[in-house]
Design a protein around this motif. Structure first.
Motif, mmCIF file in Angstrom:
data_model
loop_
_atom_site.group_PDB
_atom_site.id
_atom_site.type_symbol
_atom_site.label_atom_id
_atom_site.label_comp_id
_atom_site.label_asym_id
_atom_site.label_seq_id
_atom_site.Cartn_x
_atom_site.Cartn_y
_atom_site.Cartn_z
ATOM 1 N N LYS A 1 39.393 -2.275 21.762
ATOM 2 C CA LYS A 1 38.298 -1.857 20.885
ATOM 3 C C LYS A 1 38.277 -2.634 19.568
ATOM 4 C CE LYS A 1 34.772 0.963 20.761
ATOM 5 N NZ LYS A 1 33.702 0.903 21.787
ATOM 6 N N PRO A 2 39.403 -2.728 18.846
ATOM 7 C CA PRO A 2 39.360 -3.497 17.593
ATOM 8 C C PRO A 2 39.046 -4.967 17.818
ATOM 9 C CG PRO A 2 41.320 -2.101 17.697
ATOM 10 C CD PRO A 2 40.715 -2.091 19.062
ATOM 11 N N LEU A 3 39.464 -5.505 18.948
ATOM 12 C CA LEU A 3 39.249 -6.919 19.227
ATOM 13 C C LEU A 3 37.789 -7.217 19.540
ATOM 14 C CD1 LEU A 3 42.357 -7.610 21.497
ATOM 15 C CD2 LEU A 3 42.133 -8.035 19.041
ATOM 16 N N GLN A 4 37.073 -6.253 20.077
ATOM 17 C CA GLN A 4 35.674 -6.470 20.450
ATOM 18 C C GLN A 4 34.792 -6.741 19.239
ATOM 19 O OE1 GLN A 4 35.026 -2.840 22.635
ATOM 20 N NE2 GLN A 4 35.421 -3.804 24.622
ATOM 21 N N ALA A 5 35.267 -6.375 18.051
ATOM 22 C CA ALA A 5 34.489 -6.606 16.835
ATOM 23 C C ALA A 5 34.743 -7.987 16.239
ATOM 24 C CB ALA A 5 34.820 -5.531 15.795
ATOM 25 N N LEU A 6 35.719 -8.713 16.763
ATOM 26 C CA LEU A 6 36.072 -10.015 16.214
ATOM 27 C C LEU A 6 35.192 -11.112 16.795
ATOM 28 C CD1 LEU A 6 39.992 -9.881 16.298
ATOM 29 C CD2 LEU A 6 38.460 -9.344 14.387
ATOM 30 N N ARG A 7 34.971 -12.152 15.983
ATOM 31 C CA ARG A 7 34.271 -13.327 16.472
ATOM 32 C C ARG A 7 35.222 -14.160 17.339
ATOM 33 N NH1 ARG A 7 31.966 -16.454 11.494
ATOM 34 N NH2 ARG A 7 34.170 -16.292 10.924
ATOM 35 N N SER A 8 34.637 -15.030 18.148
ATOM 36 C CA SER A 8 35.451 -15.841 19.055
ATOM 37 C C SER A 8 36.442 -16.707 18.301
ATOM 38 C CB SER A 8 34.549 -16.717 19.926
ATOM 39 O OG SER A 8 33.814 -15.932 20.838
#
Length: 725
Positions: free
Chosen positions: A85-92
């Motif tokens: 979940k926290p990673l899904q908000a990060l840009r590539s």
């Protein structure tokens, strides 16, 4: 001109080199060995270490240096993937900075994140699924991220071993139109000449290509070609600053004062190249510029192509191309006056729903002038990524000729399926519709590389098992899935045991040795994973798996792909073989059944609309979809900027920096207007940010290459999201 381009909008090469060295400071000896001994994993220029086969001296560009951290970076902490979940908000870009994938990791349906599993468990999971499901529901896709000929070959053999032709590579998204058109008209879908031919050309024409951004070392070739008398012409809607003047860091005079590049500009509308080229053929006919002897002795179909061009009215040609008949005649005269002409093109021509027709129109002009068989002349579909030329050539594509199918079946010892496979876009569409149970992807990220992100998300969510084989994390891996998601850590080409090969734009198959240095976890070369899954999925066919090691793969390629004879001899730094020799068709004999090139009849396509702008997608400071800087050093434009002509700004009574929203039939994009030397009526936005405007279904019908352009309306916007740091 100020020394070193002081005060100019330009790349600061030396500063960027220092930045790259600092970024790789923990692995500097390893990075240096990669640079000095490996084959570049950036564009398809093709080097061995820091040298090539075109010019003496050192060749090094920022594309390669910017990619270095992917090879030297540390491993990520697997525990950080315990909750996606926290990673899904990060840009590539931020996901890549987490580090390299070190171990196989699995996320079961409904779980919050990934956990580490053994390689045996991972291989058994894939093999079990492959064994249990209908082969028609298996799809395999490979991107171009430093992927080698050995991996492309192993992947396509594995797909067919498992019973499917649904295997494709990322060339489908960039140069498939070139391959289809060239193969139909010339017999081979590859450059007809070598880079060395550029140096003594009299005219080099860049169509829809920005080599300053995507293949910077080729600017060095243009520098020396101009010194020897060549002129450079550019056919493009946008007057790329890097094609106006460029500062080449390894050429002292250029580093100090810059090199003027383009001598002639032909400002076409987006997608107007087809009409422009039809007009050029007509102008050549009307002005006696046809190489009559070449056409008569070495081609067929000229009459139909000529009659089609003459039937196209000049008013229609001008309207569709955006270029006056006088300027088209000027271009024709350039070709007549300078017989040694090189046509170089890229995605500005191919990424249209009429991409194949456009490349056919270009080849018509080239054949009318006899370019393919003339010294220091020819056709160059220039490649931006180091793996894509060889990928399709070693069979990683869904369509198989009867001859290849029979040859492979005999050599491999198992039947190759005779049902045509899906292209990359078709894979995504079928997966989104629930027609794929096993979706195996080596690199790539469909969320960022094609239009209709919602459909791409469904395509990643619906399969029973999605396999992502890569060196770093991507947003595609984090999609909440109805099935299982498996991450497999891959080695880079420099870490691959037994070395590897790539095929450059000029058809040169180059050996890249394994480089001694730090290794990441239990990462494996991709080809070995395909081999092991084959053996586990079909024990009855185990004797036919082959692919024992990298050298064995090269030996097998030499037997199954006749053009690649000689690849089996490559085993040390500097080893290479150029299939077809320096120039294809030098003797006037083409790779067609009757040994003659074929003209093609093409119809005009008008990209213009009365009530909107044409918008195309462009690259900034990035490699493929991997964005490296928020500001493009060549243009000064940011990722949310919309390039627009000063004339259109005045017409709209808007200023640079005005916030606007572009709306297409498929989505909207909000950004700031940025005044730029672009043809009125046309806009450009950065890719992949601008993908929201694109259709996922608009494809070239012959090549199935996606169209990366749209017609949009423009309106004032109340708010534009600020760029994230």
């Amino acid at each position: 001109m100020p020394l070193f381009g002081h005060g100019s909008q330009k790349p600061r090469h030396y500063r960027e080199m220092i930045r790259a060295a600092w970024e790789n400071r923990d692995q500097l000896p390893f990075a240096w060995r990669i640079l000095s001994d490996g084959v570049c994993d950036g564009c398809a220029l093709g080097t061995s270490g820091l040298r090539d086969w075109t010019l003496p001296g050192t060749h090094l560009c920022m594309v390669r240096l910017e990619l270095m951290r992917l090879n030297t970076g540390p491993a990520l902490d697997p525990l950080s993937l315990g909750d996606v979940k926290p990673l899904q908000a990060l840009r590539s870009r931020d996901l890549r900075r987490l580090g390299r994938l070190p171990e196989p990791m699995l996320r079961r349906t409904g779980e919050r994140g990934f956990r580490v599993i053994t390689w045996d468990a991972a291989l058994d999971l894939i093999a079990g699924q492959a064994r249990a499901i209908d082969p028609a529901r298996i799809a395999v896709y490979l991107t171009s991220r430093g992927i080698t000929n050995e991996t492309y070959y192993a992947a396509q053999k594995a797909a067919r071993f498992l019973g499917t032709n649904h295997v494709d590579n990322s060339a489908r998204l960039c140069h498939a139109a070139s391959t289809v058109a060239m193969a139909a008209m010339l017999g081979y879908g590859a450059s007809t000449c070598s880079y060395a031919d550029w140096l003594d050309a009299e005219l080099i024409v860049l169509f829809g290509s920005n080599v300053a951004n995507n293949q910077p070392v080729t600017i060095k070739y243009l520098h020396y070609a101009r010194n020897r008398g060549a002129q450079i012409a550019v056919v493009n809607p946008f007057r790329e600053p890097g094609l106006k003047r460029y500062w080449i860091p390894s050429v002292t005079s250029s580093a100090v004062r810059g090199t003027a590049i383009a001598d002639h500009w032909f400002d076409v509308h987006t997608g107007g190249d087809l009409a422009f080229l039809v007009g050029v053929l007509r102008a050549l006919v009307e002005r006696g510029g046809i190489d009559e002897n070449f056409v008569r002795e070495h081609t067929t179909g000229f009459a139909d192509a000529r009659d089609g061009a003459l039937a196209a009215g000049w008013e229609a040609i001008e309207r569709a191309s955006g270029v006056t008949r006088e300027r088209i005649a000027d271009f024709a005269h350039l070709l007549i006056d300078r017989p040694k002409t090189m046509f170089v093109w890229s995605m500005g021509l191919t990424q249209h729903a009429h991409g194949v027709a456009t490349v056919k129109a270009l080849i018509n002009v080239a054949l009318a002038r006899g370019l393919p068989c003339r010294p220091n002349a020819g056709l160059v579909p220039i490649r931006g990524h180091s793996g894509v030329q060889g990928g399709a050539e070693v069979g990683c594509q869904p369509r198989v000729t009867p001859e290849a199918r029979a040859r492979w079946s005999a050599i491999w010892g198992f039947p190759v399926p005779d049902v045509p496979g899906w292209t990359a876009s078709e894979m995504v569409a079928h997966a989104a519709d629930g027609d794929v149970d096993l979706f195996w992807m080596v690199g790539g990220n469909f969320l960022e590389t094609i239009g209709d992100e919602a459909r791409s998300r469904r395509a990643l969510a619906r399969p029973r098992l999605c396999v992502h084989q890569d060196i770093v994390l991507s947003s595609a891996m984090l999609v909440d899935s109805e099935g299982d998601v498996l991450l497999l850590p891959a080695t880079t080409r420099y870490e691959s045991p037994g070395g590897s090969t790539e095929t450059s734009t000029e058809r040169r198959i180059i050996f890249s040795p394994e480089i001694a240095g730090r290794r990441i976890g239990s990462a494996r070369p991709e080809w070995s994973v395909f081999r092991d899954v084959m053996a586990r999925a079909r024990p009855d066919r185990r004797p036919h798996v082959g692919l024992e090691d990298a050298r064995a793969i090269r030996q097998e390629i030499a037997r199954t792909v006749p053009r690649y004879a000689g690849i089996e001899t490559l085993r040390a730094k500097g080893d290479q073989v150029q299939w077809g020799g320096r120039r294809l068709f030098a003797d006037g004999r083409f790779a067609t059944p009757d040994r003659k090139a074929r003209f093609a009849a093409v119809a005009l396509v008008s990209p213009q609309t009365a009530d909107g702008f044409l918008v195309s997608t462009r690259r900034g400071k990035q490699f493929n979809s991997m964005v490296q800087r928020e500001i493009d050093p060549l243009t000064g434009a940011g990722r949310k900027d919309i390039l627009i002509s000063p004339d259109d700004l005045a017409k709209l009574e808007l200023d640079t920096g005005s916030r606007v929203t572009l709306r297409s039939a498929h989505g909207s994009f909000t950004g700031r207007l940025f005044a730029a030397p672009i043809k009125p009526g046309n806009l450009e936005v950065h890719w992949p940010e601008g993908n929201v405007l694109l259709s996922g279904d608009r494809l070239d019908p012959e090549s199935m290459e996606p169209d990366y352009n749209a017609v949009v309306s423009l309106e004032r916007a109340e708010h534009i999201p600020e760029p994230q740091s």
